[in-house]
Structure formats: C-alpha cells, structure tokens
Design a protein around this motif. Structure first.
Motif, PDB file in Angstrom:
ATOM      1  N   ALA A   1      11.013  29.295  42.952  1.00 32.88           N
ATOM      2  CA  ALA A   1      10.864  30.563  42.248  1.00 32.88           C
ATOM      3  C   ALA A   1       9.911  31.499  42.992  1.00 32.88           C
ATOM      4  N   HIS A   2       8.831  30.962  43.537  1.00 33.35           N
ATOM      5  CA  HIS A   2       7.896  31.799  44.294  1.00 33.35           C
ATOM      6  C   HIS A   2       8.583  32.390  45.522  1.00 33.35           C
ATOM      7  N   ALA A   3       9.389  31.602  46.194  1.00 34.75           N
ATOM      8  CA  ALA A   3      10.109  32.124  47.360  1.00 34.75           C
ATOM      9  C   ALA A   3      11.067  33.238  46.959  1.00 34.75           C
ATOM     10  N   LEU A   4      11.709  33.096  45.819  1.00 37.11           N
ATOM     11  CA  LEU A   4      12.688  34.091  45.384  1.00 37.11           C
ATOM     12  C   LEU A   4      12.032  35.373  44.896  1.00 37.11           C
ATOM     13  N   VAL A   5      10.897  35.250  44.236  1.00 37.25           N
ATOM     14  CA  VAL A   5      10.206  36.442  43.747  1.00 37.25           C
ATOM     15  C   VAL A   5       9.778  37.324  44.923  1.00 37.25           C
ATOM     16  N   ALA A   6       9.476  36.684  46.060  1.00 37.95           N
ATOM     17  CA  ALA A   6       9.056  37.432  47.242  1.00 37.95           C
ATOM     18  C   ALA A   6      10.229  37.869  48.114  1.00 37.95           C
ATOM     19  N   ALA A   7      11.456  37.463  47.785  1.00 38.42           N
ATOM     20  CA  ALA A   7      12.607  37.740  48.645  1.00 38.42           C
ATOM     21  C   ALA A   7      12.991  39.214  48.611  1.00 38.42           C
ATOM     22  N   ARG A   8      13.443  39.696  49.751  1.00 35.99           N
ATOM     23  CA  ARG A   8      13.953  41.063  49.835  1.00 35.99           C
ATOM     24  C   ARG A   8      15.466  41.094  49.680  1.00 35.99           C
ATOM     25  N   GLN A   9      16.159  40.126  50.293  1.00 38.09           N
ATOM     26  CA  GLN A   9      17.620  40.094  50.217  1.00 38.09           C
ATOM     27  C   GLN A   9      18.089  38.644  50.086  1.00 38.09           C
ATOM     28  N   PRO A  10      17.993  38.061  48.882  1.00 35.73           N
ATOM     29  CA  PRO A  10      18.460  36.681  48.700  1.00 35.73           C
ATOM     30  C   PRO A  10      19.982  36.617  48.613  1.00 35.73           C
ATOM     31  N   MET A  11      20.521  35.453  48.876  1.00 41.68           N
ATOM     32  CA  MET A  11      21.961  35.208  48.736  1.00 41.68           C
ATOM     33  C   MET A  11      22.147  33.822  48.135  1.00 41.68           C
ATOM     34  N   ILE A  12      23.192  33.669  47.324  1.00 41.31           N
ATOM     35  CA  ILE A  12      23.548  32.378  46.739  1.00 41.31           C
ATOM     36  C   ILE A  12      24.880  31.940  47.326  1.00 41.31           C
ATOM     37  N   MET A  13      24.939  30.697  47.769  1.00 40.00           N
ATOM     38  CA  MET A  13      26.207  30.112  48.199  1.00 40.00           C
ATOM     39  C   MET A  13      26.497  28.904  47.324  1.00 40.00           C
ATOM     40  N   VAL A  14      27.707  28.861  46.777  1.00 39.96           N
ATOM     41  CA  VAL A  14      28.075  27.807  45.836  1.00 39.96           C
ATOM     42  C   VAL A  14      29.221  26.977  46.388  1.00 39.96           C
ATOM     43  N   GLY A  15      29.257  25.727  45.973  1.00 38.79           N
ATOM     44  CA  GLY A  15      30.340  24.829  46.352  1.00 38.79           C
ATOM     45  C   GLY A  15      30.986  24.214  45.136  1.00 38.79           C
ATOM     46  N   GLY A  16      31.833  23.222  45.389  1.00 43.15           N
ATOM     47  CA  GLY A  16      32.555  22.575  44.300  1.00 43.15           C
ATOM     48  C   GLY A  16      31.652  21.937  43.273  1.00 43.15           C
ATOM     49  N   GLY A  17      30.424  21.580  43.666  1.00 40.89           N
ATOM     50  CA  GLY A  17      29.487  20.977  42.732  1.00 40.89           C
ATOM     51  C   GLY A  17      28.926  21.937  41.711  1.00 40.89           C
ATOM     52  N   ALA A  18      29.281  23.221  41.816  1.00 41.39           N
ATOM     53  CA  ALA A  18      28.803  24.210  40.852  1.00 41.39           C
ATOM     54  C   ALA A  18      29.935  24.796  40.014  1.00 41.39           C
ATOM     55  N   GLN A  19      31.110  24.205  40.056  1.00 38.33           N
ATOM     56  CA  GLN A  19      32.244  24.775  39.318  1.00 38.33           C
ATOM     57  C   GLN A  19      31.992  24.811  37.817  1.00 38.33           C
ATOM     58  N   HIS A  20      31.177  23.909  37.310  1.00 37.94           N
ATOM     59  CA  HIS A  20      30.881  23.885  35.872  1.00 37.94           C
ATOM     60  C   HIS A  20      29.693  24.773  35.522  1.00 37.94           C
ATOM     61  N   ALA A  21      29.080  25.420  36.529  1.00 40.17           N
ATOM     62  CA  ALA A  21      27.814  26.129  36.326  1.00 40.17           C
ATOM     63  C   ALA A  21      27.973  27.635  36.421  1.00 40.17           C
ATOM     64  N   SER A  22      29.157  28.145  36.135  1.00 37.60           N
ATOM     65  CA  SER A  22      29.443  29.563  36.352  1.00 37.60           C
ATOM     66  C   SER A  22      28.459  30.472  35.612  1.00 37.60           C
ATOM     67  N   GLU A  23      28.241  30.211  34.340  1.00 39.56           N
ATOM     68  CA  GLU A  23      27.371  31.087  33.551  1.00 39.56           C
ATOM     69  C   GLU A  23      25.944  31.082  34.081  1.00 39.56           C
ATOM     70  N   ALA A  24      25.432  29.910  34.415  1.00 35.59           N
ATOM     71  CA  ALA A  24      24.057  29.809  34.910  1.00 35.59           C
ATOM     72  C   ALA A  24      23.912  30.484  36.265  1.00 35.59           C
ATOM     73  N   VAL A  25      24.881  30.293  37.139  1.00 34.85           N
ATOM     74  CA  VAL A  25      24.827  30.900  38.465  1.00 34.85           C
ATOM     75  C   VAL A  25      24.873  32.424  38.361  1.00 34.85           C
ATOM     76  N   LEU A  26      25.774  32.937  37.524  1.00 34.73           N
ATOM     77  CA  LEU A  26      25.887  34.388  37.381  1.00 34.73           C
ATOM     78  C   LEU A  26      24.601  34.979  36.802  1.00 34.73           C
ATOM     79  N   ALA A  27      24.017  34.317  35.819  1.00 32.32           N
ATOM     80  CA  ALA A  27      22.772  34.820  35.238  1.00 32.32           C
ATOM     81  C   ALA A  27      21.663  34.853  36.280  1.00 32.32           C
ATOM     82  N   LEU A  28      21.568  33.819  37.102  1.00 30.36           N
ATOM     83  CA  LEU A  28      20.566  33.789  38.163  1.00 30.36           C
ATOM     84  C   LEU A  28      20.827  34.894  39.179  1.00 30.36           C
TER      85      LEU A  28
END
Length: 562
Positions: free
Chosen positions: A209-236
């Motif tokens: 979280a500390h790394a992300l709060v300081a980020a200027r341009q973060p990116m998220i990359m998702v794989g098959g292990g996150a197929q059930h996590a759509s709502e959580a990923v989108l909220a983040l």
C-alpha cells in the motif's frame, strides 16, 4: 428409555463404479464427459442408473473428453469431470490434462486400472502402464488410487479438496478393474469442505500500500488466477486510477471498454511510464517474457517498475521474485490492499496527485489504430464481437485469427474468453468449445479454429450432432499450418515441409456428420450467416476461405519490441 439407535446405517451396498458416481453427485457434479471401455463399464453403468442426477456426454476420442471437461471448468470455474480407460485412454487425454495444469483449471480424470493382482507385475494386462499413477503425477496436481469401493467417498472428497484448494489444478483417481466391478457396503460423505483462503500478511499489505500511495503511474496485470476477483480488482483499479491488462487467462476481469481496461498491446505502449506494477493471479508472462526482447530467465526483475505480486501460491514468489510479495487469494488480497490504500490516503494531510488518465486513453487509441493492419483477421474479429453479446463466449485456437484475438478481440466479462494458456496446444479449441457450450447451453458460444487445428478433433462433429451441442464453429481454411508456413518461408529459405495442407471438402464433411454447414469468403459475407447460426441453437460449421499466405502476421503485437 426408547431405543433411538438407527435401524440401518446411512449407506448401502454398491459397486465401486456406483460409489464413485455417488461421490461425484455428492460434490455437485452435474456432467461427465466420457468414453466407456472395459475397465470402466461399472462406472458408466452407474452413470446411466443415476442419469436423473448427472448427465453423461460421450465423445469419439479420449482427448476430446479431457478438453470438453477443460472447457467446462475454464468457463465456469467449477470442476470439469471426464472419464476414460486407463493406459492409452489416459495418454490420449494427457494433452488436455497438461493444458488444465498450465491454466490452473479444476479438472478431474476418473480412470481405471488393471485387476488388483496384476498391478505392478508387468504382465501385459489390457491397457497396462508400467506405473500409471507416476505417469499421471507428472502432469496433474494430485493423483490417487481408490483401493476399495468403501474408500470412494473419502478419496473423491480429497480429490475435490486438492483440485480446489489453494492454486486450482487437475487431479486424477484410478480404481482397479475388479474393485470397480465388485461390491461392498459404502457409507456416503457430505461434499468436500474447501478450506477458505488464508488472509494475507498485514505487513506485506502495508508495504504494498505504501508503494502504491507513492506511485505516479501504477498498472495492474491479471491472470487466470483472478477470474473470480473481478469486483475487487476493478475497485482497486478505480481507487488507484490504474489501468488493468491481461494477456490471455485474465481477459474480461475488467471490461476492455472500461476506461481502465487495456488490451495487451495497449499495455505495452503504456509500459515505459509504469512505476509500480501489481500482478494479480498472473505469471506475468507478458512483461517479463515477451516484451522488449526480454525472452530470458529473470528471477527478480529490476525496478522500475516496483513489482507487487498477489498470488495464492507462495512458490510463485520464488519463480519470479517481486519487490513486495503478497501471498493471498486474488480477491482477498485485492480487497485488503484496497482497504490499506484508502486508509493511508485518508491519513495524508497534504494533497495527493492522482495518476493521469490521459496516457491511458492515448495508449488505447494508438493501439487500436496500430492493430488494424492485421488483416483480414481484425475485420473478422470485428464481425464476431458484433454478433456476440457481452456475455457470449469465445474459445480461441492456435490459428492466425486466434493469435490476433489475443489483442484484437475485446473481452467484457470474466470467463468469456477461453484460451489454452502457455501450453499452446494446437487442436484444443474446437474440442474445448464443445465443453464450454455444454456448460452454457443458454448462451451463444463461438469457436474459432484453423483448418489444421480443427482436424485434430474433427470427429467430434459427431458428438455435437448426437448431443445437439449448439456450438458455432468458425473454420478459417488457409490450407496450411499458417504460422509454420510463414516461418519456413521467411526463416528457412522457403523450404516448406509439412506445413501446406490438402483438406477435405468441409461442407461435404459437415453434411456427412449431420451438421449445418456454410462457406463464406469475406467478413461482410460472414456477418449475416453468423447471426443466423447463433439464433439456431444447433451445431453449425462455417468455413471461411482465406488465401494461403494472405494473412498479416500478428506477432509484432504479441512479441513487441522497442
């Protein structure tokens, strides 16, 4: 005092085959894909007797049984189950099990074994392998033998626990021929209890979280292990203002028409600006194996970007070591990280600049324009996307259109894009798509395949017709293994061998199997035919004639370099 002892135990005498079938039903299985044979007769007889509780779809080849179960699992997240004879039947299905292992798909193989006295003797009994369990354990997550019919509920429950706990994956059980046919008293068990995912370390979440709060341009990359996590990923993603990209397995977790949803090539264009990367349920093949000439072994990538990984499998943190590891289920980890970021931001008194979304929209627009050159594949993908609703399902294949679909076919919902992952198993697509459609009879499903890959499982047209599996198959016929042909012409002095194909008349073939067939030669001609095919809810084969060598290579967008 009245006698309250039960007069009968909660069980009954049954065959080994019936004990397995009953345990599958207890674990919620509603479909088995299978091909019966001598060692499996008692199991298939049990399936027939329990056909009011569980349906069986027969296939014409064991590989198709495995791939249909894979398609069922990949598109639902629920276990896909198939059954084949031991020995050659298991080996014929092994490609599908390898594919399931690569995609972390929960697939259960139920197979037989030689009679108990012959196991390990090497006498050459029917379908004997020297050590079938050892063979299976080489490409599944877990495998075991059911020694007695009475053990079936316990072993099947353990198979489900292994298949669904932690990092999902394929499993297998075997039962000896004589045990399968013999009978004994079997006490049923309730369905397997799957342990909930462990919570992530608070210290790891805090560091991320500390790394992300300081980020200027973060990116998220998702794989098959996150197929059930759509709502959580989108909220983040929305909290961070971070774009979300996927290569194959994670597509649709965030819709690609969302402002933060990126195609793989749009993500590549944005990559130089990224200072923090969050990998969620992904091996991160795209940035660390495919981009910028980095096709080499990397144990710990340099920063920037600062790498955060959320993965349920702790061993992933050693395969590609992040700067900040978070061992957790994708949804649990993403929610914990979201909460921590919100809390840290609320504690800050100074104003915080949010990431600039302008580069994201620019990258999306530039990528969309650049990939238009991949023709005629892109025009055909446009037709398919327009014909399918948002929740319609597409199964790709290793073909020129299939490769282009990695970056050129927008995906809008989880589990609606079915791929074979890193295994790259040519011929998987049509057979897998049959399982996808069997799992989703009320939704439109399209299979895209090349002529070479389609012939790996052409016999399953008979399965589609017999069980009225209303799959629409788009067969792109360029009379070649297109990639091999291109590579031989460009890289090997035009010395073509084994890559140019002489195909049957696919329309005659469709009629022979009792399947509706159409032949078209342009995207404009495909559009009305595909629309009608999707309405028919019957198996339809649409051959699309493509001139050999006419397709623009998609590879500069799959392996882009700067």
């Amino acid at each position: 005092m009245p006698d309250i002892t039960p007069k009968t135990l909660p069980g009954e005498t049954m065959s080994g085959g019936m004990a397995i079938a009953s345990a599958l039903i207890a674990n919620g299985v509603d479909t088995v894909f299978g091909l019966p044979g001598a060692q499996m007769y008692p199991f298939f007889d049990a399936l027939q007797q329990r056909s009011d509780r569980i349906r069986t779809i027969g296939a014409r080849h064991e590989q198709a049984c495995g791939y249909m179960a894979f398609g069922y699992a990949r598109s639902t997240g629920r276990p896909g189950v198939f059954s084949v004879v031991p020995g050659p039947g298991v080996l014929n299905a092994s490609a599908a099990l390898c594919t399931a292992l690569g995609c972390n798909a929960p697939v259960l193989c139920v197979t037989g074994q030689v009679p108990t006295p012959f196991i390990g003797r090497g006498r050459g009994h029917l379908h004997e392998l020297p050590d079938q369990l050892a063979t299976l354990r080489g490409f599944v997550k877990w495998a075991a033998r059911i020694e007695r019919a009475a053990d079936a509920p316990r072993v099947i429950d353990e198979a489900f626990r292994q298949m669904l706990s932690g990092r999902p994956g394929p499993v297998a059980v075997e039962m000896a021929w004589d045990v399968m046919a013999g009978s004994e008293f079997v006490t049923p068990l309730p369905r397997a209890r799957i342990e909930p995912a462990l919570a992530p370390s608070p210290q790891d979440i805090e560091a991320a979280a500390h790394a992300l709060v300081a980020a200027r341009q973060p990116m998220i990359m998702v794989g098959g292990g996150a197929q059930h996590a759509s709502e959580a990923v989108l909220a983040l993603a929305e909290e961070l203002g971070a774009p979300v990209a996927a290569f194959r397995g994670g597509r649709g977790i965030v819709a690609e028409d969302h402002a933060l949803g990126l195609s793989s090539y749009a993500a590549f264009r944005l990559w130089p600006q990224v200072d923090v990367l969050i990998g969620i349920g992904s091996r991160l093949e795209m940035p660390y194996m495919r981009w910028s000439g980095m096709m080499k072994l990397i144990d710990r990538p340099p920063a920037p970007p600062h790498l955060i990984r959320i993965d349920i499998d702790a061993s992933e943190m050693h395969r590609l070591a992040p700067h900040t590891p978070v061992v957790a289920d994708s949804a649990v980890g993403a929610r914990a990280l979201l909460d921590a970021v919100k809390r840290l931001r609320a504690q800050k008194t100074d104003s915080m600049a949010r990431p600039d979304r302008a580069p994201i929209s620019t990258a999306k627009a530039e990528a969309a324009s650049a990939i238009r050159k991949v023709q005629p594949q892109m025009d055909y993908l446009d037709v398919i996307r327009a014909a399918l609703p948002r929740d319609g399902l597409l199964a790709e294949e290793l073909s020129q259109v299939g490769f282009a679909s990695y970056f050129g076919y927008p995906v809008y919902e989880p589990r609606t894009y079915v791929s074979c992952g890193y295994q790259g198993t040519l011929g998987f697509g049509f057979q897998t798509a049959l399982g996808v459609k069997a799992a989703h009879p009320g939704k439109p499903v399209v299979s895209i395949t090349g002529d070479g890959g389609f012939m790996f499982g052409v016999q399953e047209l008979a399965t589609a017709a017999q069980y009225n599996i209303g799959l629409v198959t788009l067969l792109f016929n360029n009379n070649a293994f297109g990639n091999v042909l291109r590579d031989q012409r460009i890289g090997f002095g035009n010395r073509v061998i084994g890559a140019a194909l002489e195909n049957p008349d696919f329309m005659l073939l469709a009629r022979a199997f009792g399947v509706e067939g159409h032949r078209v030669a342009s995207p404009a001609a495909l559009a009305p035919v595909l629309e009608q095919a999707l309405k028919s809810d019957r198996p339809v084969l649409i051959e699309i004639v493509v001139a050999q060598g006419s397709e623009v290579s998609p590879w500069e967008f799959i392996h882009p370099t700067r």
